[in-house]
Design an enzyme around this catalytic site. Structure first.
Site, PDB file in Angstrom:
ATOM      1  CG  HIS A 207      -0.275   0.164   2.512  1.00  0.00           C
ATOM      2  ND1 HIS A 207       0.208  -0.913   3.217  1.00  0.00           N
ATOM      3  CD2 HIS A 207       0.035   1.248   3.247  1.00  0.00           C
ATOM      4  CE1 HIS A 207       0.766  -0.490   4.338  1.00  0.00           C
ATOM      5  NE2 HIS A 207       0.690   0.819   4.385  1.00  0.00           N
TER       6      HIS A 207
HETATM    7  C1  UD1 Z   1      -2.436   5.226   5.779  1.00  0.00           C
HETATM    8  C2  UD1 Z   1      -1.196   5.805   6.442  1.00  0.00           C
HETATM    9  C3  UD1 Z   1      -0.033   4.838   6.307  1.00  0.00           C
HETATM   10  C4  UD1 Z   1      -0.404   3.465   6.828  1.00  0.00           C
HETATM   11  C5  UD1 Z   1      -1.685   2.978   6.141  1.00  0.00           C
HETATM   12  C6  UD1 Z   1      -2.101   1.688   6.766  1.00  0.00           C
HETATM   13  C7  UD1 Z   1      -0.886   8.252   6.392  1.00  0.00           C
HETATM   14  C8  UD1 Z   1      -0.176   9.354   5.732  1.00  0.00           C
HETATM   15  N1  UD1 Z   1      -0.802   7.047   5.808  1.00  0.00           N
HETATM   16  O1  UD1 Z   1      -2.159   5.099   4.384  1.00  0.00           O
HETATM   17  O2  UD1 Z   1       1.050   5.308   7.072  1.00  0.00           O
HETATM   18  O3  UD1 Z   1       0.631   2.580   6.558  1.00  0.00           O
HETATM   19  O4  UD1 Z   1      -2.723   3.951   6.336  1.00  0.00           O
HETATM   20  O5  UD1 Z   1      -3.054   1.004   6.042  1.00  0.00           O
HETATM   21  O6  UD1 Z   1      -1.512   8.456   7.393  1.00  0.00           O
HETATM   22  N2  UD1 Z   1      -9.462   4.328   1.473  1.00  0.00           N
HETATM   23  C9  UD1 Z   1     -10.647   3.643   1.376  1.00  0.00           C
HETATM   24  N3  UD1 Z   1     -11.224   3.208   2.540  1.00  0.00           N
HETATM   25  C10 UD1 Z   1     -10.694   3.435   3.770  1.00  0.00           C
HETATM   26  C11 UD1 Z   1      -9.493   4.142   3.848  1.00  0.00           C
HETATM   27  C12 UD1 Z   1      -8.890   4.580   2.693  1.00  0.00           C
HETATM   28  O7  UD1 Z   1     -11.177   3.424   0.293  1.00  0.00           O
HETATM   29  O8  UD1 Z   1     -11.270   2.993   4.785  1.00  0.00           O
HETATM   30  C13 UD1 Z   1      -8.813   4.764   0.216  1.00  0.00           C
HETATM   31  C14 UD1 Z   1      -9.141   6.190  -0.162  1.00  0.00           C
HETATM   32  O9  UD1 Z   1      -9.209   6.269  -1.555  1.00  0.00           O
HETATM   33  C15 UD1 Z   1      -7.946   6.956   0.307  1.00  0.00           C
HETATM   34  C16 UD1 Z   1      -6.815   5.952   0.127  1.00  0.00           C
HETATM   35  O10 UD1 Z   1      -7.397   4.691   0.391  1.00  0.00           O
HETATM   36  O11 UD1 Z   1      -7.739   8.130  -0.422  1.00  0.00           O
HETATM   37  C17 UD1 Z   1      -5.658   6.194   1.056  1.00  0.00           C
HETATM   38  O12 UD1 Z   1      -6.063   6.307   2.417  1.00  0.00           O
HETATM   39  P1  UD1 Z   1      -5.189   7.170   3.463  1.00  0.00           P
HETATM   40  O13 UD1 Z   1      -5.725   6.975   4.831  1.00  0.00           O
HETATM   41  O14 UD1 Z   1      -5.043   8.559   2.971  1.00  0.00           O
HETATM   42  O15 UD1 Z   1      -3.779   6.537   3.324  1.00  0.00           O
HETATM   43  P2  UD1 Z   1      -3.311   5.031   3.331  1.00  0.00           P
HETATM   44  O16 UD1 Z   1      -2.667   4.729   2.028  1.00  0.00           O
HETATM   45  O17 UD1 Z   1      -4.422   4.152   3.786  1.00  0.00           O
HETATM   46  N1  UDP Z   2      -3.459  -6.391   8.567  1.00  0.00           N
HETATM   47  C1  UDP Z   2      -4.680  -7.047   8.656  1.00  0.00           C
HETATM   48  N2  UDP Z   2      -5.341  -7.365   7.496  1.00  0.00           N
HETATM   49  C2  UDP Z   2      -4.836  -7.097   6.264  1.00  0.00           C
HETATM   50  C3  UDP Z   2      -3.583  -6.444   6.189  1.00  0.00           C
HETATM   51  C4  UDP Z   2      -2.937  -6.090   7.364  1.00  0.00           C
HETATM   52  O1  UDP Z   2      -5.154  -7.332   9.751  1.00  0.00           O
HETATM   53  O2  UDP Z   2      -5.499  -7.417   5.251  1.00  0.00           O
HETATM   54  C5  UDP Z   2      -2.779  -5.994   9.819  1.00  0.00           C
HETATM   55  C6  UDP Z   2      -1.337  -6.432   9.955  1.00  0.00           C
HETATM   56  O3  UDP Z   2      -1.201  -7.708  10.450  1.00  0.00           O
HETATM   57  C7  UDP Z   2      -0.795  -5.416  10.932  1.00  0.00           C
HETATM   58  C8  UDP Z   2      -1.501  -4.153  10.500  1.00  0.00           C
HETATM   59  O4  UDP Z   2      -2.657  -4.583   9.814  1.00  0.00           O
HETATM   60  O5  UDP Z   2      -1.166  -5.762  12.251  1.00  0.00           O
HETATM   61  C9  UDP Z   2      -0.582  -3.322   9.632  1.00  0.00           C
HETATM   62  O6  UDP Z   2      -1.276  -2.372   8.954  1.00  0.00           O
HETATM   63  P1  UDP Z   2      -0.794  -1.765   7.582  1.00  0.00           P
HETATM   64  O7  UDP Z   2       0.121  -2.679   6.857  1.00  0.00           O
HETATM   65  O8  UDP Z   2      -2.025  -1.294   6.906  1.00  0.00           O
HETATM   66  O9  UDP Z   2      -0.024  -0.439   8.064  1.00  0.00           O
HETATM   67  P2  UDP Z   2       1.504  -0.101   8.388  1.00  0.00           P
HETATM   68  O10 UDP Z   2       1.963  -0.997   9.467  1.00  0.00           O
HETATM   69  O11 UDP Z   2       2.268  -0.256   7.116  1.00  0.00           O
HETATM   70  O12 UDP Z   2       1.446   1.325   8.788  1.00  0.00           O
END
Ligand code: UD1
Ligand code: UDP
Length: 364
Positions: A207
């Site tokens: 992601h």
């Molecule tokens: C965010 C965090 C990242 C973390 C990740 C975990 C920041 C800057 N980034 O990234 O550090 O590793 O979460 O998963 O805070 N979206 C949906 N549904 C949701 C949430 C998001 O469709 O419930 C889509 C939207 O199009 C959104 C995109 O995902 O624009 C990105 O979501 P966002 O929370 O901005 O960043 P992540 O890539 O999820």
């Molecule tokens: N995770 C989960 N389901 C998924 C992918 C990740 O439960 O489909 C859990 C994973 O085991 C970990 C956490 O989500 O506990 C990590 O989140 P993510 O990778 O989104 O964020 P990051 O750690 O990179 O910020």
């Protein structure tokens, strides 16, 4: 009585707050924990599932900010969180990790002179093109109590001149959740549902914007998947950002051509832990999954140029390869030849970090 607002926003926050919230509730005469969800992540599979799996109480306060650009999202959280702080007058605000919710709430609290507690402080990738690195730097600068997961964090904060009296090496709350729920996760039926056998599939998550917002890097990663033998399923619970970009970049056909790929919606915590502890190896760009695989002794190939969690490489089972196929492909081959470093568990990743944190918070 200390009123402490515990902030969650995105998927990786839930498993970090759960053990802290649980331990705080053991001291009802000393601590009043309020759980606040910013709504940064809002899909059922990115949020609600985790409240159920991690036995988290419903949030006391939900901001519902949703998605947006960095500035929009951070600003929305700040505007709403300021109102919450003025109304509820917390004695402390506790934030975890490095997401936009973390930095937004830290900034609001510190401007209102509310002490900020940062759990998972001190981690540095030294890559300021990563939004999380900026969030980490700002949050740590503003924090009054910094709780550190691994030795590199102590060194980074010392080098940056942070007063050592504010810093505590307590271990890793993400591992607290993992240790607490591992047995329960083993009862998940996900392997049978997906017709998987132990150590005979690869688990993938992706992601990071540097991978999935960049079509060239994304394509390189997909071609790395082509190296995995066709009789080995690739299980890929797909993050919403990544799913959108597969469509936006027109990569659907390339992905569909991978006959052993099992694309899934994001899965809940217990299912994901069950998938992790039984897979052959993990390929990921996640922060937290590097730590979970190290704790479980599962090989992890990290598709990033750097890591803010170096103990997972130095002590654990992680290797950092970026998107360079010359590095990735030999590692995949090695794994299929049954070769990998053994790895150990980093210091204080013992399931009791939250207890150490709450012990400090009761004193300060
Ligand atoms: C965010 C965090 C990242 C973390 C990740 C975990 C920041 C800057 N980034 O990234 O550090 O590793 O979460 O998963 O805070 N979206 C949906 N549904 C949701 C949430 C998001 O469709 O419930 C889509 C939207 O199009 C959104 C995109 O995902 O624009 C990105 O979501 P966002 O929370 O901005 O960043 P992540 O890539 O999820
Ligand atoms: N995770 C989960 N389901 C998924 C992918 C990740 O439960 O489909 C859990 C994973 O085991 C970990 C956490 O989500 O506990 C990590 O989140 P993510 O990778 O989104 O964020 P990051 O750690 O990179 O910020």
């Amino acid at each position: 009585m200390k009123r402490i607002v515990n902030v969650v926003g995105a998927r990786p926050n839930f498993m970090k707050i759960a053990p802290i919230q649980r331990v705080m509730r053991k001291f009802p005469n000393e601590i009043e924990p309020l759980l606040l969800h910013t709504g940064q992540h809002y899909d059922e599979r990115m949020s609600k599932f985790f409240f159920e799996d991690l036995q988290l109480p419903q949030p006391d306060i939900y901001l519902g900010v949703g998605s947006g650009s960095h500035a929009e999202q951070t600003a929305k959280i700040m505007v709403d969180f300021e109102k919450v702080c003025l109304e509820h007058k917390p004695d402390m605000v506790l934030v975890v990790g490095d997401v936009n919710s973390t930095v937004a709430c830290s900034l609001v609290a510190s401007k209102l002179w509310i002490p900020v507690v940062h759990v998972e402080a001190g981690l540095r990738s030294f890559d300021r093109r990563m939004p999380e690195e900026l969030n980490r730097l700002v949050t740590d600068t503003l924090s009054d109590h910094l709780f550190v997961t691994e030795k590199s964090g102590m060194e980074n904060l010392a080098r940056e001149g942070v007063d050592p009296a504010k810093v505590h090496f307590v271990g890793n709350v993400m591992i607290d959740s993992l240790a607490y729920f591992l047995e329960k996760a083993a009862q998940s039926p996900i392997l049978q549902q997906l017709e998987l056998t132990q150590r005979n599939y690869v688990l993938v998550t992706l992601h990071r914007p540097s991978n999935v917002d960049d079509p060239e890097n994304f394509l390189k990663i997909i071609s790395a998947f082509e190296r995995i033998p066709k009789d080995t399923p690739i299980v890929f619970p797909i993050h919403p950002r990544t799913e959108k970009n597969i469509k936006a970049f027109g990569l659907e056909e390339r992905v569909r051509a991978l006959s052993n790929l099992k694309l899934l919606s994001p899965v809940g915590y217990l299912d994901f832990m069950q998938l992790t502890q039984n897979c052959k190896f993990v390929m990921t760009d996640s922060g937290g999954i590097q730590e979970e695989t190290t704790y479980l002794g599962i090989p992890c190939i990290t598709l990033r140029e750097n890591t803010e969690r170096p103990s997972t490489v130095e002590v654990g089972t992680n290797e950092i390869v970026g998107t360079d196929l010359d590095k990735i492909l030999p590692l995949i081959d090695r794994l299929f030849a049954g070769q990998w470093k053994k790895g150990a568990i980093p210091e204080k990743w013992d399931g009791h970090a939250a207890e150490r944190i709450v012990e400090v918070l009761r004193r300060v």
